[in-house]
Design an enzyme around this catalytic site. Sequence first.
Site, mmCIF file in Angstrom:
data_model
loop_
_atom_site.group_PDB
_atom_site.id
_atom_site.type_symbol
_atom_site.label_atom_id
_atom_site.label_comp_id
_atom_site.label_asym_id
_atom_site.label_seq_id
_atom_site.Cartn_x
_atom_site.Cartn_y
_atom_site.Cartn_z
ATOM 1 C CB THR A 82 -0.851 -0.107 1.228
ATOM 2 O OG1 THR A 82 -1.661 -1.142 1.214
ATOM 3 C CG2 THR A 82 -1.354 1.064 1.447
ATOM 4 N N GLY A 112 -10.173 -4.264 0.720
ATOM 5 C CA GLY A 112 -9.377 -4.625 2.609
ATOM 6 C C GLY A 112 -9.717 -3.043 2.953
ATOM 7 C CB THR A 133 0.073 0.411 5.257
ATOM 8 O OG1 THR A 133 0.636 -1.595 4.472
ATOM 9 C CG2 THR A 133 1.819 -0.119 6.372
ATOM 10 N N GLY A 136 -5.408 -5.865 6.153
ATOM 11 C CA GLY A 136 -7.311 -5.232 6.193
ATOM 12 C C GLY A 136 -7.767 -5.521 6.612
HETATM 13 N N1 ASP Z 1 -4.836 -3.447 3.670
HETATM 14 C C1 ASP Z 1 -3.889 -3.482 2.863
HETATM 15 C C2 ASP Z 1 -5.358 -4.600 2.499
HETATM 16 O O1 ASP Z 1 -5.850 -5.033 3.753
HETATM 17 C C3 ASP Z 1 -3.361 -4.448 2.437
HETATM 18 C C4 ASP Z 1 -2.138 -3.080 2.086
HETATM 19 O O2 ASP Z 1 -1.129 -2.900 3.410
HETATM 20 O O3 ASP Z 1 -0.303 -3.522 1.422
HETATM 21 O O4 ASP Z 1 -5.863 -5.317 1.276
#
Ligand code: ASP
Length: 217
Positions: A82, A112, A133, A136
Amino acid sequence: MDASIMDGSNLNAGAVAGVKTVKNPIMAARSVMENSPHVLICGSGADDFAKNMKLEIVDSSYFFTERRWNSYKKANKDKFGTVGAVALDKNGNLAAATSTGGMTNKMKGRVGDSPIIGAGTYADNKGCAVSATGHGEYFIRNAVAYDINALMKYSGVSLKEAANYVIMKKLKDQNAEGGIIAVDKAANFVTIFNTPGMYRAYNNSNGFSQIAIYGNN
Ligand code: ASP
């Protein structure tokens, strides 16, 4: 891809989820905020909306990279990808934005926290701006971005204390991996994560800037 953006001066927000052809999903999120009566648009409706708004559209193959393909094949490496930003301007306005391809090996249709206002993104001039990030599902269940803002606002603890509690205590107790970047109206900022590292950078109008991967501040 999923993305969201929030304007802390008026609590306006926009988000897209599950888009496949918008070159810059964050611009689509901003367009939802500015040019539609809605907050979150998903799937082909969001791709169509972006096209109607004359945003740049690309073939899905544009997003292919060898590195991500290899990490996908290795299943669990590089789970998170992210990109987030938080900002305070000279008028005291806060904003937050988050954009992601989601977690590696997610189920088709899975969404997410990144496009969920209050989970992966939140901004409130009376509190702080947060972009997250991590895993999620936990960030949604714990309404992480809003929780940090609310903790600060209602209890009067500092941004650092609020973020520390939510990331290092609440999430850690649930074995939930992740981190956040945040800034408040007094320009206090925090980057905190309970994972081994988090790519991050910050700068201010005095020319102070820094980039880092490991080591919490
Ligand atoms: N938070 C993001 C998700 O769960 C993933 C990430 O932080 O890369 O989709």
